[in-house]
Design a protein around this motif. Structure first.
Motif, short mmCIF file in Angstrom:
data_model
loop_
_atom_site.label_atom_id
_atom_site.label_comp_id
_atom_site.label_asym_id
_atom_site.label_seq_id
_atom_site.Cartn_x
_atom_site.Cartn_y
_atom_site.Cartn_z
N GLN A 1 4.09 12.36 4.80
CA GLN A 1 3.37 11.88 5.98
C GLN A 1 2.39 10.80 5.57
OE1 GLN A 1 1.73 15.07 8.24
NE2 GLN A 1 1.03 13.75 9.90
N LEU A 2 2.22 9.81 6.46
CA LEU A 2 1.32 8.70 6.19
C LEU A 2 0.29 8.59 7.31
CD1 LEU A 2 3.50 5.67 5.01
CD2 LEU A 2 2.15 7.22 3.60
N GLN A 3 -0.90 8.18 6.92
CA GLN A 3 -1.91 7.73 7.88
C GLN A 3 -2.16 6.26 7.60
OE1 GLN A 3 -2.78 10.66 5.83
NE2 GLN A 3 -1.55 11.74 7.35
N LEU A 4 -2.23 5.47 8.64
CA LEU A 4 -2.38 4.03 8.51
C LEU A 4 -3.63 3.57 9.24
CD1 LEU A 4 1.33 3.09 9.32
CD2 LEU A 4 0.30 3.30 7.06
N SER B 1 4.23 8.94 -1.00
CA SER B 1 5.48 8.18 -0.97
C SER B 1 5.38 6.87 -0.20
CB SER B 1 6.62 9.03 -0.37
OG SER B 1 6.78 10.23 -1.09
N PHE B 2 4.23 6.25 -0.26
CA PHE B 2 4.05 4.97 0.43
C PHE B 2 5.12 3.98 0.00
CE2 PHE B 2 1.98 1.53 2.50
CZ PHE B 2 2.02 0.46 1.63
N ASP B 3 5.45 3.99 -1.29
CA ASP B 3 6.39 3.01 -1.84
C ASP B 3 7.73 3.02 -1.13
OD1 ASP B 3 5.50 3.08 -5.34
OD2 ASP B 3 4.36 3.76 -3.61
N TYR B 4 8.13 4.13 -0.55
CA TYR B 4 9.45 4.26 0.02
C TYR B 4 9.55 3.75 1.46
CZ TYR B 4 10.43 7.11 -4.04
OH TYR B 4 10.59 7.54 -5.32
N TYR B 5 8.42 3.49 2.05
CA TYR B 5 8.42 3.12 3.45
C TYR B 5 8.52 1.61 3.64
CZ TYR B 5 7.04 7.83 4.81
OH TYR B 5 7.00 9.18 5.01
N SER C 1 2.87 -9.14 3.03
CA SER C 1 2.96 -8.76 1.63
C SER C 1 2.48 -7.32 1.47
CB SER C 1 2.13 -9.70 0.74
OG SER C 1 0.76 -9.66 1.11
N ARG C 2 2.79 -6.73 0.34
CA ARG C 2 2.35 -5.36 0.11
C ARG C 2 1.92 -5.19 -1.33
NH1 ARG C 2 7.10 -1.54 1.74
NH2 ARG C 2 5.71 0.08 0.94
N LYS D 1 -1.64 0.84 -1.98
CA LYS D 1 -1.14 1.35 -0.70
C LYS D 1 -1.60 0.46 0.45
CE LYS D 1 -0.74 6.20 -2.10
NZ LYS D 1 -1.08 7.61 -1.77
N MET D 2 -1.44 -0.82 0.23
CA MET D 2 -1.89 -1.81 1.21
C MET D 2 -0.73 -2.69 1.64
SD MET D 2 -5.26 -1.54 1.65
CE MET D 2 -5.72 -3.15 2.28
N VAL D 3 -0.78 -3.11 2.89
CA VAL D 3 0.10 -4.16 3.39
C VAL D 3 -0.78 -5.17 4.11
CG1 VAL D 3 1.98 -4.73 4.96
CG2 VAL D 3 2.07 -2.63 3.62
N TYR D 4 -0.48 -6.44 3.90
CA TYR D 4 -1.29 -7.51 4.45
C TYR D 4 -0.43 -8.38 5.38
CZ TYR D 4 -4.01 -6.21 0.35
OH TYR D 4 -4.71 -5.52 -0.60
N LEU D 5 -1.08 -8.96 6.35
CA LEU D 5 -0.45 -9.96 7.17
C LEU D 5 -1.40 -11.16 7.23
CD1 LEU D 5 2.07 -10.55 8.91
CD2 LEU D 5 0.67 -9.93 10.90
#
Length: 119
Positions: A1-4, A28-32, A70-71, A76-80
Motif C-alpha cells: 500500500q502507498l500513501q502519496l 514497493s514504491f519501485d514497482y509502481y 522523473s522519479r 520515493k519521489m516523483v517530480y513533474l
C-alpha cells in the motif's frame, strides 16, 4: 500500500516554470507506475504524464515538450517539471500510483496540489 502527498503547486505567470513533487510512503514504491493527472474546474480529470517502473515516460499532447516527469526511487519521489506554462495548465494536479503500468487504473491517489497560471 502507498500513501502519496503532492507539493509544489502555486501561482505562476504564463511562460513560467514550476516543479511539482510527489512523495510516497509505504512499500514497493519501485514497482509502481506513477502518473500525474489534473482537473480544472468544470472539466474532467485528464492524464498529463506517467512514468513506469522502468522509467518509460508518456505525456499528453497538450504538455509534450513542456513538462518533464522523473522519479527518484531512493527518495520515493516523483517530480513533474512544468515549463512554459499556459493558463490552460491551471488545475488541481494529482499524483497516482498504478500497480500495473501506465495506461491502467490507478490504485492510490494523493490529495492534489493547486496550480494556477495567470495570463
Amino acid at each position: 500500500q502507498l500513501q502519496l502527498v503532492e507539493s509544489g503547486g502555486g501561482l505562476v505567470q504564463r511562460g513560467g516554470s514550476l516543479r511539482l513533487s510527489c512523495v510516497a510512503s509505504g512499500t514497493s514504491f519501485d514497482y509502481y507506475a506513477i502518473g500525474w493527472l489534473r482537473q480544472a474546474p468544470g472539466k474532467e480529470r485528464e492524464g498529463v504524464s506517467c512514468i513506469t517502473n522502468m522509467d518509460d515516460t508518456t505525456y499528453s499532447d497538450s504538455v509534450k515538450g513542456r513538462f518533464t516527469i522523473s522519479r527518484d526511487n531512493a527518495k520515493k519521489m516523483v517530480y513533474l517539471q512544468l515549463n512554459n506554462v499556459k493558463p490552460e495548465d491551471s488545475g488541481v494536479y494529482y499524483c497516482a500510483a498504478s500497480g500495473l503500468t501506465c495506461g491502467y487504473d490507478y490504485d492510490y491517489w494523493g490529495q492534489g496540489t493547486q496550480v494556477t497560471v495567470s495570463s
